[in-house]
Write an enzyme that holds these catalytic residues in place. Structure first.
Site, PDB file in Angstrom:
ATOM      1  N   HIS A 110      -1.646   2.050  -1.289  1.00 55.98           N
ATOM      2  CA  HIS A 110      -1.759   2.088  -2.885  1.00 55.98           C
ATOM      3  C   HIS A 110      -2.641   3.153  -3.544  1.00 55.98           C
ATOM      4  CE1 HIS A 110      -5.324  -0.962  -2.140  1.00 55.98           C
ATOM      5  NE2 HIS A 110      -5.715  -0.104  -3.338  1.00 55.98           N
ATOM      6  N   ASP A 152      -0.934  -1.108   4.678  1.00 57.00           N
ATOM      7  CA  ASP A 152      -1.230  -0.421   3.598  1.00 57.00           C
ATOM      8  C   ASP A 152      -2.078   0.905   3.837  1.00 57.00           C
ATOM      9  OD1 ASP A 152      -2.062   0.314   0.945  1.00 57.00           O
ATOM     10  OD2 ASP A 152      -3.023  -1.473   0.313  1.00 57.00           O
ATOM     11  N   SER A 171     -11.212   0.574  -1.366  1.00 53.69           N
ATOM     12  CA  SER A 171      -9.716   0.604  -0.808  1.00 53.69           C
ATOM     13  C   SER A 171      -9.510   2.049  -0.209  1.00 53.69           C
ATOM     14  CB  SER A 171      -8.763   0.575  -1.805  1.00 53.69           C
ATOM     15  OG  SER A 171      -8.070  -0.845  -2.265  1.00 53.69           O
TER      16      SER A 171
END
Ligand code: ARG
Ligand code: ASP
Length: 673
Positions: free
Chosen positions: A84, A206, A610
Site C-alpha cells: 500500500h 502487504d 507502514s
C-alpha cells in the site's frame, strides 16, 4: 511472609509500569532505554541502533515516498516496503497491457527494473539537538541552509519536540532514482482490502520491492541509465528463524502523528465531536461511491483508490472512539489533571489557560475539519485549479486528462449535493458569497443541482481554459476563497498544534516532565525517525476470545473465494497450496504443515510506520509492519499494552511469495539467503 509478598507485588507493579511497551524513542537518545530493551531480549548496543561514528541500523531505514517507511536488505540497495506504500508508484506504471496492480510484476534481472518518476526516499545522515541555537536567535531556515550545504543531495528539516520545548535538526540524503523491482498481485498485496483493513486475524501480503540507485560515486542523483545500485553503509540481515509468543520485537521507522499529552478537553473534542462528525460524513460519501461502484466494473476501478483512502481513516476513527470510551481516557485525563493541580497550585493556571484556548479555537478548528470533510471532497473544483494554474497549456491538458480518467460526473454530483447540504447545516464560516449562491437556488441542495446541471466542465471534451472563465464551477470556487481564508489560521496537524493552544502546551508539558518523574516521556510522533520495542503477543479480543499472534496460509485458503473480488487469490497460489511444495518456507504450526503469513506484537506504532522493518533481538529483519488492530487505533492518544497490537507481514511469507508465486529467486539470493 505476607509482607514479603506485598513487597514483591509492589516491586512487580512498579517495574511493570516503568517498563510498559509504550513509546516511540529518538534513536540518538536510545541509550536511555537500552537497559529496558536488553531486559526484554535485545542483544545489541545503542551504538548499533544509531551512531554517527560507524555504520548502524539507521543507515538501512528509509523514509519512503514522504509518508511511509522502507528498509534496505542487500548491499545493492534492495528495498522492502508495503504494497500500500508502493501502490501509487505501481499504479502509475500500470497500463491496460501491463496491469502490474492486478497481475503483479517481477523483474528477472537488474536491467528489467522500472524507474518510478517522482518517487523519493530519504536516509537519515544524522540528527542533532538545536534548541540552544534557536534560543540564541538562529532561524530554522539558516540552520537548514547550513546543513544542506554539507553534502550532495542533503535535505534538512528542523522539527520541534514536546510542543516546542526542544528542537532537532534532521539531515537526510534524498534519493530520487528509485525503481520497482517487484510486487505481488493485489490479490495478495491487498488481500482482504477494506474488509480486513485494521482487522486481526489478517492474511495480507502487504509488501513490494524497490531498489535505490545512485551515481558513479554512490551519491544521490536524478534518474540516469548510467546510475548504479546504491551501496548502503548498512543493510538488514533477514532472519527466517521465525517468531513465537513473547519474542522481543523492535520497530525502526517514521511514525507520523500521535497526541499523547493532550488534555481531557482535547480528547473530548475528538471522541465526542470531531470523530463522530467525520465518520458520519464519510459514511455518506462511501455510500454514494459504493452504490455507483456496484453498478459498473469500470466505476469500481475508477473509484477503488479513492474509496480505500476515505474508508481507511473512516474505519480507524470508529475504532478510536470505541477505544477512548473503553479505556475511559477522558476520565483518566481529568483525574491526572486534578492531581497536577493539587501538586502544583502555582501552575494550575496552565490548565485553565489551555481550556480557554481550546474553547477560543474550537469553532475555527471544527470549521476547518468540516470543510476538509465536505467541500474539499467535491472533486470537480479541481479542474478550476488546473485551468488557472500557472503552467503551460500542455501541462494543464495532461493534468485534466489524468483527472477525468477516474472521474464520474454523476457520482460527483451526488457527492456535491450531499456535502454542500451538510456544510450548510453544520458550518458557521459560510461566506456571504456562497450563502447568496445558496439563496438564489433555494438552499445548498438546489444550488448543487443547478451547479451540476449548468457546468460545462464535466468532461474532458468540455474542458478548456476559456470554458472555465465563465463557468459556474469557477464562480463556486471563487465563493469558497473567503472561507479558505477564514480557516487558514486553524490548518494545523492537530487541534493542539494551533499556535494559540501550543504556546500553553509548551510550559504545561515542561511542568509535567518536572512533576511526573516516573512517567517515561517520549516526544509525540512527527514523521521523524523513531524506535519502538515490545514483544510478539496475542491478546484477549473479547470476553473469552483470545486471538493467537500468528496466522498462516490455511487462513488464506479459508477466505479464498473466486466470487469475491477482495478474496480471489491468484491461481498460482492455489496450485502451490495443492502440492504443499513450500520449499524452505514451510513450517509445522498448530499441527499443520503450512506457511506463516502475519503476526502481531505490542510495538507502539502509528500511520507512517507502514513498511517499517520489524527486528528481532539481534537486529535481524523478521517482518514488515503494515497496520494495527481495530481495538488499538486509540493508541495515537492512549496506548494500552493489553489491547494495542501492530500487524506485521511475516518475512517468511514475503520470501515465499517472491519465490513460489513470483519466481524471483534471484532476489532471495541477493539477500544472502
Ligand atoms: N490501515 C493501514 C494504514 O493505515 C493500511 C491502509 C491501506 N489499505 C487501505 N485499504 N486503504 O495505512
Ligand atoms: N497502516 C498505517 C500506515 O500506513 C500504519 C498504522 O496506522 O498502524 O502507516
Amino acid at each position: 511472609m505476607k509482607r514479603l509478598l506485598l513487597i514483591a507485588v509492589l516491586l512487580c507493579a512498579t517495574t511493570f509500569s516503568a517498563v510498559a511497551d509504550k513509546g516511540m524513542w529518538l534513536p540518538s537518545l536510545i541509550a536511555s532505554r537500552i537497559k529496558d530493551m536488553k531486559a526484554k531480549g535485545f542483544k545489541l548496543s545503542a551504538e548499533d541502533i544509531y551512531s554517527i561514528n560507524k555504520a548502524s541500523l539507521k543507515d538501512a531505514v528509509v523514509l519512503f515516498d514522504g509518508g511511509c517507511t522502507g528498509e534496505i536488505v542487500s548491499e545493492k540497495g534492495l528495498l522492502l516496503t508495503n504494497h500500500h506504500c508502493g501502490y501509487d508508484a505501481i499504479q502509475a506504471l500500470s497500463t491496460v497491457e501491463h496491469d502490474y496492480l492486478t497481475n503483479g510484476f517481477w523483474a528477472k534481472s537488474i536491467s528489467e527494473e522500472l524507474p518510478c518518476p517522482g518517487l523519493k526516499v530519504h536516509i537519515l545522515v544524522r540528527m542533532e539537538e538545536v534548541t540552544e541555537r534557536i534560543a540564541a536567535g538562529e532561524s530554522a531556515k539558516e540552520i537548514i541552509a547550513k546543513a544542506e550545504a554539507e553534502g550532495i543531495g542533503y535535505k534538512a528539516k528542523v522539527e520541534s519536540m514536546y510542543y516546542g520545548n526542544i528542537h532537532y535538526l534532521f539531515i537526510y540524503r534524498e534519493f530520487s532514482d528509485v525503481r520497482l523491482v517487484g510486487t505481488p498481485p493485489s490479490a495478495i498485496g491487498k488481500f482482504g482490502a477494506d474488509n480486513d483493513n485494521w482487522i486481526w486475524p489478517r492474511h495480507t501480503g502487504d509488501f513490494s520491492v524497490f531498489r535505490i540507485y545512485a551515481n558513479e560515486a554512490n551519491e544521490p542523483a536524478e534518474y540516469s541509465a548510467q546510475n548504479k545500485p546504491y551501496k548502503p553503509a548498512r543493510h538488514f540481515k533477514v532472519s527466517t528463524a521465525g517468531v513465537k509468543e513473547g519474542d522481543f520485537t523492535m520497530i525502526y521507522g517514521f511514525p507520523g502523528n500521535t497526541q499523547e499529552y493532550i488534555t481531557s478537553d482535547a480528547v473530548r473534542y475528538i471522541s465526542e465531536l470531531s470523530d463522530p462528525t467525520k465518520i458520519a460524513l464519510r459514511t455518506e460519501r462511501l455510500n454514494i461511491i459504493g452504490a455507483a461502484q456496484a453498478t459498473s466494473p469500470k466505476i469500481r476501478l475508477q473509484y477503488a483508490a479513492k474509496h480505500a483512502n476515505i474508508a481507511n481513516a473512516w474505519k480507524k476513527w470508529q475504532g478510536e472512539v470505541k477505544g477512548i470510551n473503553r479505556l475511559g481516557t477522558v476520565d483518566k485525563k481529568l483525574a491526572y489533571e486534578e492531581r497536577f493541580r493539587r501538586d502544583n497550585p502555582d501552575k494550575a493556571y496552565l490548565l485553565d489557560s489551555l481550556a480557554a484556548a481550546y474553547e477560543r479555537n474550537k469553532e475555527g478548528y471544527f470549521n476547518y475539519e468540516l470543510y476538509s470533510e465536505t467541500i474539499r471532497g467535491i472533486e470537480l473544483q479541481q479542474v478550476v485549479t488546473i485551468a488557472f494554474a500557472d503552467a503551460p497549456i500542455e501541462k494543464k491538458m495532461a493534468a485534466a486528462e489524468l483527472f477525468y480518467k477516474d472521474f464520474v460526473m454523476d457520482v460527483d454530483r451526488k457527492l456535491a449535493i450531499a456535502m454542500l447540504t451538510e456544510y450548510e447545516a453544520k458550518g458557521t464560516f459560510i461566506s456571504p458569497e456562497l450563502k447568496s449562491l445558496f439563496n438564489m437556488h433555494g438552499g445548498a441542495k438546489g444550488y448543487a443541482e443547478w451547479l451540476y446541471d449548468n457546468t460545462k466542465l464535466g468532461s474532458l471534451e468540455g474542458f478548456s481554459v476559456e470554458a472555465a472563465m465563465n463557468d459556474p464551477m469557477t464562480e463556486f470556487v471563487m465563493a469558497l476563497q473567503p472561507i479558505l481564508k477564514r480557516i487558514r489560521p486553524y490548518t494545523y496537524r492537530n487541534f493542539s498544534n494551533i499556535p494559540d493552544i501550543e504556546r500553553w502546551f509548551r510550559p504545561y508539558v515542561k511542568a509535567l516532565m518536572e512533576w511526573d518523574t516516573k512517567r517515561a516521556f517520549f516526544p509525540d510522533a512527527n514523521l521523524t525517525l523513531r524506535v519502538a520495542y515490545g514483544k510478539v503477543a496475542g491478546y484477549e479480543y473479547a470476553d473469552g476470545e483470545y486471538h493467537l499472534p500468528q496466522t498462516t496460509l490455511e487462513g488464506i485458503m479459508e477466505k479464498d473465494n473466486p466470487e469475491i473480488y477482495d478474496y480471489n487469490i491468484p491461481q498460482s497460489l492455489r496450485d502451490v497450496y495443492a502440492t504443499k511444495d513450500y520449499g524452505r518456507w514451510g513450517v509445522t504450526m498448530n499441527g499443520k504443515y503450512t506457511v506463516p503469513v502475519c503476526f502481531i506484537a505490542t510495538n507502539h506504532t502509528t500511520g507512517g510506520n507502514s513498511g517499517s522493518p520489524v527486528l528481532n533481538g539481534n537486529g535481524e529483519l523478521i517482518g514488515i509492519n503494515f497496520d494495527r488492530t481495530w481495538l488499538s487505533t486509540m493508541s495515537d492518544i492512549e496506548f494500552d499494552e493489553t489491547l494495542c497490537r501492530n500487524i506485521i507481514c511475516d518475512i517468511r511469507y514475503v520470501l515465499f511469495v517472491m519465490d513460489k508465486v513470483g519466481g524471483a529467486g534471484w532476489l532471495i539470493e541477493e539477500m544472502g539467503l
